[in-house]
Scaffold this motif. Structure first.
Motif, PDB file in Angstrom:
ATOM      1  N   PHE A  18       0.832  -1.202   0.000  1.00 28.35           N
ATOM      2  CA  PHE A  18       0.000   0.000   0.000  1.00 28.35           C
ATOM      3  C   PHE A  18       0.868   1.255   0.000  1.00 28.35           C
ATOM      4  CE2 PHE A  18      -2.300   3.243   2.538  1.00 28.35           C
ATOM      5  CZ  PHE A  18      -3.309   3.505   1.636  1.00 28.35           C
ATOM      6  N   ILE A  19       1.903   1.281   0.811  1.00 32.41           N
ATOM      7  CA  ILE A  19       2.804   2.440   0.879  1.00 32.41           C
ATOM      8  C   ILE A  19       3.484   2.663  -0.466  1.00 32.41           C
ATOM      9  CG2 ILE A  19       4.961   3.291   1.911  1.00 32.41           C
ATOM     10  CD1 ILE A  19       3.978   1.989   4.556  1.00 32.41           C
ATOM     11  N   LYS A  20       3.957   1.599  -1.092  1.00 28.77           N
ATOM     12  CA  LYS A  20       4.600   1.727  -2.406  1.00 28.77           C
ATOM     13  C   LYS A  20       3.613   2.258  -3.437  1.00 28.77           C
ATOM     14  CE  LYS A  20       8.143  -1.766  -1.737  1.00 28.77           C
ATOM     15  NZ  LYS A  20       8.607  -3.113  -2.053  1.00 28.77           N
ATOM     16  N   ASP A  21       2.368   1.792  -3.373  1.00 28.53           N
ATOM     17  CA  ASP A  21       1.346   2.261  -4.307  1.00 28.53           C
ATOM     18  C   ASP A  21       1.075   3.746  -4.103  1.00 28.53           C
ATOM     19  OD1 ASP A  21      -0.678   1.829  -6.330  1.00 28.53           O
ATOM     20  OD2 ASP A  21      -2.144   2.049  -4.711  1.00 28.53           O
ATOM     21  N   ILE A  22       0.964   4.185  -2.872  1.00 29.79           N
ATOM     22  CA  ILE A  22       0.712   5.600  -2.572  1.00 29.79           C
ATOM     23  C   ILE A  22       1.882   6.464  -3.041  1.00 29.79           C
ATOM     24  CG2 ILE A  22       0.473   7.275  -0.684  1.00 29.79           C
ATOM     25  CD1 ILE A  22      -2.076   5.722  -1.239  1.00 29.79           C
ATOM     26  N   SER A  24       3.796   6.003  -5.471  1.00 29.54           N
ATOM     27  CA  SER A  24       3.877   6.073  -6.926  1.00 29.54           C
ATOM     28  C   SER A  24       2.817   7.000  -7.528  1.00 29.54           C
ATOM     29  CB  SER A  24       3.721   4.673  -7.531  1.00 29.54           C
ATOM     30  OG  SER A  24       2.390   4.211  -7.387  1.00 29.54           O
ATOM     31  N   ARG A  25       1.898   7.475  -6.704  1.00 30.23           N
ATOM     32  CA  ARG A  25       0.810   8.328  -7.184  1.00 30.23           C
ATOM     33  C   ARG A  25       1.193   9.803  -7.080  1.00 30.23           C
ATOM     34  NH1 ARG A  25      -4.137   5.565  -7.252  1.00 30.23           N
ATOM     35  NH2 ARG A  25      -3.926   3.442  -6.510  1.00 30.23           N
ATOM     36  N   PRO A  26       0.515  10.642  -7.842  1.00 30.81           N
ATOM     37  CA  PRO A  26       0.764  12.087  -7.713  1.00 30.81           C
ATOM     38  C   PRO A  26       0.356  12.573  -6.327  1.00 30.81           C
ATOM     39  CG  PRO A  26      -1.095  11.656  -9.181  1.00 30.81           C
ATOM     40  CD  PRO A  26      -0.489  10.329  -8.831  1.00 30.81           C
ATOM     41  N   LEU A  27       0.909  13.697  -5.893  1.00 34.94           N
ATOM     42  CA  LEU A  27       0.619  14.211  -4.559  1.00 34.94           C
ATOM     43  C   LEU A  27      -0.821  14.684  -4.403  1.00 34.94           C
ATOM     44  CD1 LEU A  27       3.904  16.155  -3.748  1.00 34.94           C
ATOM     45  CD2 LEU A  27       3.196  13.906  -2.933  1.00 34.94           C
ATOM     46  N   VAL A  28      -1.439  15.104  -5.465  1.00 36.46           N
ATOM     47  CA  VAL A  28      -2.819  15.580  -5.425  1.00 36.46           C
ATOM     48  C   VAL A  28      -3.718  14.533  -6.074  1.00 36.46           C
ATOM     49  CG1 VAL A  28      -4.401  17.388  -6.177  1.00 36.46           C
ATOM     50  CG2 VAL A  28      -2.071  17.978  -5.515  1.00 36.46           C
ATOM     51  N   ILE A  29      -4.737  14.134  -5.355  1.00 43.60           N
ATOM     52  CA  ILE A  29      -5.697  13.172  -5.900  1.00 43.60           C
ATOM     53  C   ILE A  29      -6.789  13.970  -6.592  1.00 43.60           C
ATOM     54  CG2 ILE A  29      -7.325  11.339  -5.341  1.00 43.60           C
ATOM     55  CD1 ILE A  29      -5.537  10.790  -2.859  1.00 43.60           C
ATOM     56  N   THR A  30      -6.945  13.768  -7.886  1.00 47.14           N
ATOM     57  CA  THR A  30      -7.897  14.559  -8.663  1.00 47.14           C
ATOM     58  C   THR A  30      -9.180  13.812  -8.991  1.00 47.14           C
ATOM     59  OG1 THR A  30      -6.827  13.877 -10.709  1.00 47.14           O
ATOM     60  CG2 THR A  30      -6.066  15.951  -9.716  1.00 47.14           C
ATOM     61  N   GLU A  31      -9.209  12.520  -8.708  1.00 45.53           N
ATOM     62  CA  GLU A  31     -10.424  11.752  -8.963  1.00 45.53           C
ATOM     63  C   GLU A  31     -10.547  10.648  -7.935  1.00 45.53           C
ATOM     64  OE1 GLU A  31      -9.005   8.598 -12.341  1.00 45.53           O
ATOM     65  OE2 GLU A  31      -9.436  10.646 -12.994  1.00 45.53           O
ATOM     66  N   PHE A  32     -11.764  10.142  -7.779  1.00 42.99           N
ATOM     67  CA  PHE A  32     -12.041   9.093  -6.802  1.00 42.99           C
ATOM     68  C   PHE A  32     -11.193   7.863  -7.099  1.00 42.99           C
ATOM     69  CE2 PHE A  32     -14.399   5.353  -5.343  1.00 42.99           C
ATOM     70  CZ  PHE A  32     -14.547   5.671  -4.005  1.00 42.99           C
ATOM     71  N   LYS A  35      -9.572   1.934  -4.704  1.00 48.55           N
ATOM     72  CA  LYS A  35      -8.571   1.168  -3.966  1.00 48.55           C
ATOM     73  C   LYS A  35      -8.102   1.942  -2.725  1.00 48.55           C
ATOM     74  CE  LYS A  35      -4.229  -1.274  -4.809  1.00 48.55           C
ATOM     75  NZ  LYS A  35      -3.177  -1.530  -5.781  1.00 48.55           N
ATOM     76  N   LEU A  36      -7.870   3.231  -2.885  1.00 51.12           N
ATOM     77  CA  LEU A  36      -7.460   4.067  -1.760  1.00 51.12           C
ATOM     78  C   LEU A  36      -8.589   4.161  -0.739  1.00 51.12           C
ATOM     79  CD1 LEU A  36      -5.430   5.956  -0.440  1.00 51.12           C
ATOM     80  CD2 LEU A  36      -6.316   7.799  -1.875  1.00 51.12           C
ATOM     81  N   PHE A  56     -12.105   5.869  10.004  1.00 50.24           N
ATOM     82  CA  PHE A  56     -10.949   5.343   9.292  1.00 50.24           C
ATOM     83  C   PHE A  56     -10.521   4.004   9.869  1.00 50.24           C
ATOM     84  CE2 PHE A  56     -11.044   9.890   8.762  1.00 50.24           C
ATOM     85  CZ  PHE A  56     -10.779  10.052   7.418  1.00 50.24           C
ATOM     86  N   LYS A  57      -9.716   3.273   9.138  1.00 47.97           N
ATOM     87  CA  LYS A  57      -9.245   1.955   9.571  1.00 47.97           C
ATOM     88  C   LYS A  57      -8.479   2.027  10.886  1.00 47.97           C
ATOM     89  CE  LYS A  57     -10.414  -0.400   5.808  1.00 47.97           C
ATOM     90  NZ  LYS A  57     -11.048  -1.670   5.659  1.00 47.97           N
ATOM     91  N   ASN A  58      -7.882   3.192  11.192  1.00 45.96           N
ATOM     92  CA  ASN A  58      -7.139   3.324  12.455  1.00 45.96           C
ATOM     93  C   ASN A  58      -8.059   3.735  13.612  1.00 45.96           C
ATOM     94  OD1 ASN A  58      -7.648   6.040  12.094  1.00 45.96           O
ATOM     95  ND2 ASN A  58      -5.520   6.657  12.033  1.00 45.96           N
ATOM     96  N   ALA A  59      -9.382   3.716  13.397  1.00 48.34           N
ATOM     97  CA  ALA A  59     -10.416   4.006  14.389  1.00 48.34           C
ATOM     98  C   ALA A  59     -10.622   5.496  14.648  1.00 48.34           C
ATOM     99  CB  ALA A  59     -10.168   3.276  15.697  1.00 48.34           C
ATOM    100  N   SER A  60      -9.899   6.383  13.966  1.00 51.13           N
ATOM    101  CA  SER A  60     -10.175   7.813  14.122  1.00 51.13           C
ATOM    102  C   SER A  60     -11.406   8.158  13.293  1.00 51.13           C
ATOM    103  CB  SER A  60      -8.960   8.651  13.707  1.00 51.13           C
ATOM    104  OG  SER A  60      -8.685   8.492  12.348  1.00 51.13           O
ATOM    105  N   GLU A  61     -12.070   9.261  13.658  1.00 55.77           N
ATOM    106  CA  GLU A  61     -13.290   9.690  12.974  1.00 55.77           C
ATOM    107  C   GLU A  61     -13.217  11.163  12.656  1.00 55.77           C
ATOM    108  OE1 GLU A  61     -16.821   8.932  15.217  1.00 55.77           O
ATOM    109  OE2 GLU A  61     -16.629   6.763  15.056  1.00 55.77           O
ATOM    110  N   ILE A  62     -13.933  11.555  11.607  1.00 53.16           N
ATOM    111  CA  ILE A  62     -14.091  12.960  11.263  1.00 53.16           C
ATOM    112  C   ILE A  62     -15.532  13.154  10.795  1.00 53.16           C
ATOM    113  CG2 ILE A  62     -13.274  12.678   8.896  1.00 53.16           C
ATOM    114  CD1 ILE A  62     -12.029  15.490   9.174  1.00 53.16           C
ATOM    115  N   THR A  63     -16.146  14.239  11.245  1.00 51.63           N
ATOM    116  CA  THR A  63     -17.503  14.576  10.831  1.00 51.63           C
ATOM    117  C   THR A  63     -17.452  15.887  10.071  1.00 51.63           C
ATOM    118  OG1 THR A  63     -18.466  13.425  12.721  1.00 51.63           O
ATOM    119  CG2 THR A  63     -19.855  15.042  11.625  1.00 51.63           C
ATOM    120  N   ALA A  64     -18.081  15.894   8.913  1.00 49.10           N
ATOM    121  CA  ALA A  64     -18.085  17.108   8.086  1.00 49.10           C
ATOM    122  C   ALA A  64     -19.473  17.342   7.524  1.00 49.10           C
ATOM    123  CB  ALA A  64     -17.092  16.952   6.957  1.00 49.10           C
TER     124      ALA A  64
END
Length: 64
Positions: A18-22, A24-32, A35-36, A56-64
């Motif tokens: 997963f880290i290697k895949d991330i 290899s990607r551009p720094l800005v995600i422009t589309e959904f 896999k991520l 999130f998988k690490n159990a943290s949450e965000i509400t927006a």
């Protein structure tokens, strides 16, 4: 004990991939990116007031 060791090694390989895949990607995600999304988000909930809560998988949450 051996099964637990194999499980830890398997998880480590998955995380490494997963880290290697991330990286290899551009720094800005422009589309959904499905896999991520599947790798990072555990649940997404729409609340009665229209906000959304992401857990999130690490159990943290965000509400927006």
């Amino acid at each position: 004990m051996e099964a637990a060791k194999r499980e830890r090694i398997g998880k480590a390989k998955t995380i490494d991939g997963f880290i290697k895949d991330i990286k290899s990607r551009p720094l800005v995600i422009t589309e959904f990116d499905e896999k991520l999304w599947l790798a990072v988000i555990d649940t997404a909930m729409v609340n009665q007031d229209g906000t959304m809560t992401f857990r999130f998988k690490n159990a943290s949450e965000i509400t927006a």
